[in-house]
Design an enzyme around this catalytic site. Structure first.
Site, mmCIF file in Angstrom:
data_model
loop_
_atom_site.group_PDB
_atom_site.id
_atom_site.type_symbol
_atom_site.label_atom_id
_atom_site.label_comp_id
_atom_site.label_asym_id
_atom_site.label_seq_id
_atom_site.Cartn_x
_atom_site.Cartn_y
_atom_site.Cartn_z
ATOM 1 N N ASP A 123 2.660 -2.399 -4.283
ATOM 2 C CA ASP A 123 1.762 -3.500 -3.938
ATOM 3 C C ASP A 123 0.305 -3.156 -4.253
ATOM 4 O O ASP A 123 -0.459 -4.013 -4.693
ATOM 5 C CB ASP A 123 1.921 -3.849 -2.456
ATOM 6 N N SER A 143 7.154 -5.866 -8.932
ATOM 7 C CA SER A 143 8.594 -5.984 -8.647
ATOM 8 C C SER A 143 8.854 -6.192 -7.162
ATOM 9 O O SER A 143 9.925 -6.651 -6.763
ATOM 10 C CB SER A 143 9.350 -4.761 -9.155
ATOM 11 N N ARG A 153 21.500 -6.928 0.032
ATOM 12 C CA ARG A 153 22.629 -7.824 -0.229
ATOM 13 C C ARG A 153 23.891 -7.045 -0.594
ATOM 14 O O ARG A 153 25.004 -7.428 -0.202
ATOM 15 C CB ARG A 153 22.257 -8.806 -1.338
ATOM 16 N N HIS A 175 6.555 -2.901 -0.276
ATOM 17 C CA HIS A 175 7.656 -2.129 -0.867
ATOM 18 C C HIS A 175 7.426 -0.682 -0.439
ATOM 19 O O HIS A 175 6.845 0.129 -1.157
ATOM 20 C CB HIS A 175 7.657 -2.248 -2.387
#
Length: 300
Positions: A123, A143, A153, A175
């Site tokens: 970031d 990203s 997930r 992140h």
């Protein structure tokens, strides 16, 4: 004609290039730039030898910053790697100096496309790319927490024996160590995840996601395949004008930082953000991430 310039041909950069070559994309030309000129030539040769079995033709070559002038995207994967025992934030001083030189070179050569950043601390490096380039905020993308979201997930799907494509949950924030999962908005299909997993199980999953990079680094020295795939996913969303929602590092006007949030990605970069209704506890966690990023920027 879509031209990608990749700066930084280490593990992350080459995982991106290889993943790009193995998927159907609208990339016509891929230019590799790295300080190690001989390595770049070798990488170009190796990638070109894959073309006979690749889904589409890409013109792959070694190049220089002059190639950025007519590039659709510049992907930055250059910088120091995270070592054992280091956090992503520990890289801030090394990589901020590298980025000033890189971004200045790119913009001095007339680049007016979209920056996609993969270097840690993610970031902060995305913020610096914006500051140094002076491009509109929609044209600078990190990203973000896309990799963390992919890990989340996968872990949930593996536990519930489902396809990760049917897990609708995100990691947001920095992140890094202050990232979190807004479980109040996590669903399996249309059903809230808490109908499947209890709080203890959800916390265990969160810790597995947060610590995944450390676990991989301890075992093999670096992480790169996952981020390579995430970068290709973002690239395709841009080049295909998809209007897809991906948790990228995007500009937060209220705090003047870049942070991982669900954003709509298309040919113009970030079209807009998805505003998530958070619980009071989740709002505090997001503010903590904001504070961590702000503090890191202030150190520079």
């Amino acid at each position: 004609m879509n031209k990608i310039v990749l700066i930084g041909c280490g593990n992350v950069g080459m995982s991106y290039a290889y993943a790009l070559l193995n998927q159907k994309t609208n990339v016509n030309e891929l230019v590799l730039i790295d300080l190690n000129k001989e390595r770049v030539i070798g990488e170009v040769m190796d990638l070109n030898h894959c073309l006979a079995f690749a889904p589409n033709k890409i013109d792959i070559k070694a190049g220089g910053y002059e190639d950025c002038k007519d590039a659709t995207m510049v992907v930055i994967a250059a910088g120091a790697n995270q070592e054992k025992g280091e956090t992503r934030m520990d890289l801030i001083y090394k990589n901020s100096k590298i980025f000033k030189d890189i971004v200045t070179e790119v913009t001095d050569n007339g680049f007016n496309g979209i920056f996609l950043v993969a270097t840690n601390p993610l970031d902060v490096m995305t913020y610096l790319t914006w500051k140094y380039s002076k491009l509109p905020t929609n044209k600078v993308i990190g990203s973000g927490t896309s990799l963390d979201t992919a890990r989340l997930r996968y872990i949930i799907a593996n536990k519930l024996e489902l396809s990760p494509k049917n897990v609708h949950a995100y990691v947001i924030g920095e992140h890094g160590d202050s990232e979190f999962v807004p479980w109040s908005n996590a669903n399996i299909g249309l059903q809230n995840i808490k109908d499947y997993l209890n709080d203890s199980e959800l916390n265990e999953i969160y810790l597995d996601v947060k610590n995944a990079a450390y676990e991989i680094i301890n075992r093999k020295g670096a992480t790169y395949y996952g981020i390579g795939m995430c970068l290709v996913r973002i690239t395709n969303a841009i080049l295909n004008n998809e209007n897809s929602i991906i948790t990228v590092s995007t500009y937060d006007e209220d705090n003047n930082i870049f942070i991982g949030l669900p954003a709509i990605i298309n040919k113009n970069g970030v079209k807009g953000k998805i505003f998530v209704n958070l619980t009071e506890e989740e709002t505090k966690k997001l503010q903590n991430s904001v504070d961590v990023i702000k503090e890191a920027i202030s150190r520079l």
